[in-house]
Write a protein that holds these residues in place. Sequence first.
Motif, PDB file in Angstrom:
ATOM      1  N   GLY A  11       0.813  -1.366  -0.014  1.00 31.47           N
ATOM      2  CA  GLY A  11      -0.152   0.128  -0.070  1.00 31.47           C
ATOM      3  C   GLY A  11       0.777   1.335   0.029  1.00 31.47           C
ATOM      4  O   GLY A  11       0.475   2.269  -0.639  1.00 31.47           O
ATOM      5  N   SER A  12       2.061   1.171   0.690  1.00 31.48           N
ATOM      6  CA  SER A  12       2.951   2.280   0.711  1.00 31.48           C
ATOM      7  C   SER A  12       3.587   2.671  -0.748  1.00 31.48           C
ATOM      8  O   SER A  12       3.944   3.887  -0.902  1.00 31.48           O
ATOM      9  CB  SER A  12       4.034   2.053   1.507  1.00 31.48           C
ATOM     10  OG  SER A  12       4.853   1.387   1.272  1.00 31.48           O
ATOM     11  N   GLN A  13       3.288   1.895  -1.601  1.00 31.19           N
ATOM     12  CA  GLN A  13       3.790   1.819  -2.962  1.00 31.19           C
ATOM     13  C   GLN A  13       3.046   2.531  -3.946  1.00 31.19           C
ATOM     14  O   GLN A  13       3.264   3.057  -5.055  1.00 31.19           O
ATOM     15  CB  GLN A  13       4.137   0.624  -3.705  1.00 31.19           C
ATOM     16  CG  GLN A  13       5.226  -0.201  -2.908  1.00 31.19           C
ATOM     17  CD  GLN A  13       6.646   0.413  -2.665  1.00 31.19           C
ATOM     18  OE1 GLN A  13       7.079   0.854  -3.607  1.00 31.19           O
ATOM     19  NE2 GLN A  13       7.110   0.396  -1.494  1.00 31.19           N
ATOM     20  N   GLY A  14       1.602   3.004  -3.375  1.00 30.31           N
ATOM     21  CA  GLY A  14       0.936   3.759  -4.363  1.00 30.31           C
ATOM     22  C   GLY A  14       0.456   3.295  -5.560  1.00 30.31           C
ATOM     23  O   GLY A  14       0.057   3.844  -6.420  1.00 30.31           O
ATOM     24  N   LEU A  15       0.276   1.823  -5.375  1.00 29.37           N
ATOM     25  CA  LEU A  15      -0.483   1.129  -6.618  1.00 29.37           C
ATOM     26  C   LEU A  15      -1.683   1.403  -6.987  1.00 29.37           C
ATOM     27  O   LEU A  15      -2.626   1.552  -5.810  1.00 29.37           O
ATOM     28  CB  LEU A  15      -0.232  -0.374  -6.059  1.00 29.37           C
ATOM     29  CG  LEU A  15       1.226  -0.919  -5.653  1.00 29.37           C
ATOM     30  CD1 LEU A  15       1.087  -2.609  -5.244  1.00 29.37           C
ATOM     31  CD2 LEU A  15       2.078  -0.996  -6.877  1.00 29.37           C
ATOM     32  N   LYS A  16      -1.861   1.350  -8.184  1.00 29.65           N
ATOM     33  CA  LYS A  16      -3.108   1.974  -8.665  1.00 29.65           C
ATOM     34  C   LYS A  16      -3.575   0.784  -9.866  1.00 29.65           C
ATOM     35  O   LYS A  16      -2.705   0.350 -10.618  1.00 29.65           O
ATOM     36  CB  LYS A  16      -2.984   3.364  -9.305  1.00 29.65           C
ATOM     37  CG  LYS A  16      -2.736   4.264  -8.408  1.00 29.65           C
ATOM     38  CD  LYS A  16      -3.922   4.786  -7.330  1.00 29.65           C
ATOM     39  CE  LYS A  16      -3.539   5.891  -6.283  1.00 29.65           C
ATOM     40  NZ  LYS A  16      -3.696   5.806  -5.106  1.00 29.65           N
ATOM     41  N   PRO A  17      -4.989   0.806 -10.046  1.00 27.58           N
ATOM     42  CA  PRO A  17      -5.230  -0.256 -11.337  1.00 27.58           C
ATOM     43  C   PRO A  17      -4.988   0.537 -12.485  1.00 27.58           C
ATOM     44  O   PRO A  17      -4.989   1.718 -12.641  1.00 27.58           O
ATOM     45  CB  PRO A  17      -6.786  -0.159 -10.846  1.00 27.58           C
ATOM     46  CG  PRO A  17      -7.184   0.548  -9.944  1.00 27.58           C
ATOM     47  CD  PRO A  17      -6.229   1.399  -9.249  1.00 27.58           C
ATOM     48  N   THR A  18      -4.516  -0.303 -13.448  1.00 27.52           N
ATOM     49  CA  THR A  18      -4.175   0.039 -14.748  1.00 27.52           C
ATOM     50  C   THR A  18      -5.101  -0.728 -15.576  1.00 27.52           C
ATOM     51  O   THR A  18      -5.671  -1.856 -15.612  1.00 27.52           O
ATOM     52  CB  THR A  18      -2.953  -0.196 -15.058  1.00 27.52           C
ATOM     53  OG1 THR A  18      -2.543  -1.661 -15.068  1.00 27.52           O
ATOM     54  CG2 THR A  18      -1.788   0.379 -14.074  1.00 27.52           C
ATOM     55  N   PRO A  19      -4.975  -0.170 -17.036  1.00 33.11           N
ATOM     56  CA  PRO A  19      -5.955  -1.012 -18.037  1.00 33.11           C
ATOM     57  C   PRO A  19      -5.551  -2.386 -18.510  1.00 33.11           C
ATOM     58  O   PRO A  19      -6.058  -3.333 -18.990  1.00 33.11           O
ATOM     59  CB  PRO A  19      -5.736  -0.173 -19.336  1.00 33.11           C
ATOM     60  CG  PRO A  19      -5.396   1.212 -18.841  1.00 33.11           C
ATOM     61  CD  PRO A  19      -4.737   1.132 -17.523  1.00 33.11           C
ATOM     62  N   ILE A  20      -4.016  -2.759 -17.929  1.00 32.25           N
ATOM     63  CA  ILE A  20      -3.361  -4.023 -18.319  1.00 32.25           C
ATOM     64  C   ILE A  20      -3.290  -4.882 -17.124  1.00 32.25           C
ATOM     65  O   ILE A  20      -2.359  -5.765 -17.164  1.00 32.25           O
ATOM     66  CB  ILE A  20      -2.157  -3.755 -19.181  1.00 32.25           C
ATOM     67  CG1 ILE A  20      -1.124  -3.085 -18.155  1.00 32.25           C
ATOM     68  CG2 ILE A  20      -2.540  -3.156 -20.570  1.00 32.25           C
ATOM     69  CD1 ILE A  20       0.216  -3.064 -18.895  1.00 32.25           C
ATOM     70  N   ASP A  21      -3.939  -4.825 -15.915  1.00 31.54           N
ATOM     71  CA  ASP A  21      -3.896  -5.582 -15.042  1.00 31.54           C
ATOM     72  C   ASP A  21      -4.129  -7.022 -14.986  1.00 31.54           C
ATOM     73  O   ASP A  21      -4.987  -7.495 -15.777  1.00 31.54           O
ATOM     74  CB  ASP A  21      -5.074  -5.145 -13.705  1.00 31.54           C
ATOM     75  CG  ASP A  21      -4.644  -3.695 -13.094  1.00 31.54           C
ATOM     76  OD1 ASP A  21      -3.439  -3.258 -13.618  1.00 31.54           O
ATOM     77  OD2 ASP A  21      -5.385  -3.138 -12.543  1.00 31.54           O
ATOM     78  N   THR A  22      -2.987  -7.700 -14.480  1.00 32.55           N
ATOM     79  CA  THR A  22      -3.427  -9.347 -14.401  1.00 32.55           C
ATOM     80  C   THR A  22      -4.120  -9.553 -13.417  1.00 32.55           C
ATOM     81  O   THR A  22      -4.233  -8.708 -12.410  1.00 32.55           O
ATOM     82  CB  THR A  22      -1.833  -9.765 -14.166  1.00 32.55           C
ATOM     83  OG1 THR A  22      -1.294  -9.542 -12.709  1.00 32.55           O
ATOM     84  CG2 THR A  22      -0.947  -9.561 -15.309  1.00 32.55           C
ATOM     85  N   LYS A  23      -4.672 -10.795 -13.396  1.00 32.51           N
ATOM     86  CA  LYS A  23      -5.632 -11.386 -12.238  1.00 32.51           C
ATOM     87  C   LYS A  23      -4.739 -11.281 -10.803  1.00 32.51           C
ATOM     88  O   LYS A  23      -5.004 -10.820  -9.637  1.00 32.51           O
ATOM     89  CB  LYS A  23      -5.992 -12.600 -12.565  1.00 32.51           C
ATOM     90  CG  LYS A  23      -6.930 -12.813 -13.589  1.00 32.51           C
ATOM     91  CD  LYS A  23      -8.205 -12.206 -13.113  1.00 32.51           C
ATOM     92  CE  LYS A  23      -9.372 -12.329 -14.367  1.00 32.51           C
ATOM     93  NZ  LYS A  23     -10.434 -11.576 -14.076  1.00 32.51           N
ATOM     94  N   GLY A  24      -3.317 -11.701 -10.850  1.00 37.27           N
ATOM     95  CA  GLY A  24      -2.623 -11.504  -9.686  1.00 37.27           C
ATOM     96  C   GLY A  24      -2.532 -10.036  -9.197  1.00 37.27           C
ATOM     97  O   GLY A  24      -2.584  -9.756  -7.975  1.00 37.27           O
TER      98      GLY A  24
END
Length: 120
Positions: A11-24
Amino acid sequence: FITHLMGRILGSQGLKPTPIDTKGFESVLKLVGTTTADSFDLFYGLYKYNQNSENIIAKLRGALDDVVDNLVEFEKKDKSAAPKWAKNMTISSHKKEELCIEEEKKEQDEKSFAHLGVQP
């Protein structure tokens, strides 16, 4: 404890959804959302009252170092050109020194073998 620890770290990495997200990656985002929605007091309680929490953290740090070391070793064997983003990668001065020493030794070995007419 480790679930919340990993969720907070990621969470501290600032991850956000993208159009090419994998299931993982979608699972990672779900983990982050679930664990960071909980209070820090809960997370602290999981840490404080879990007799294994410090050991878990130590093992996680060691595992991260091992994975990074494996990547560096694999990269040294990779004969292709480095990707452009690698120019911005920071390596500790200690690791840089190790890599330079290993590279010098490899070059010396190659020269020694070449002098003997043998391929290393």
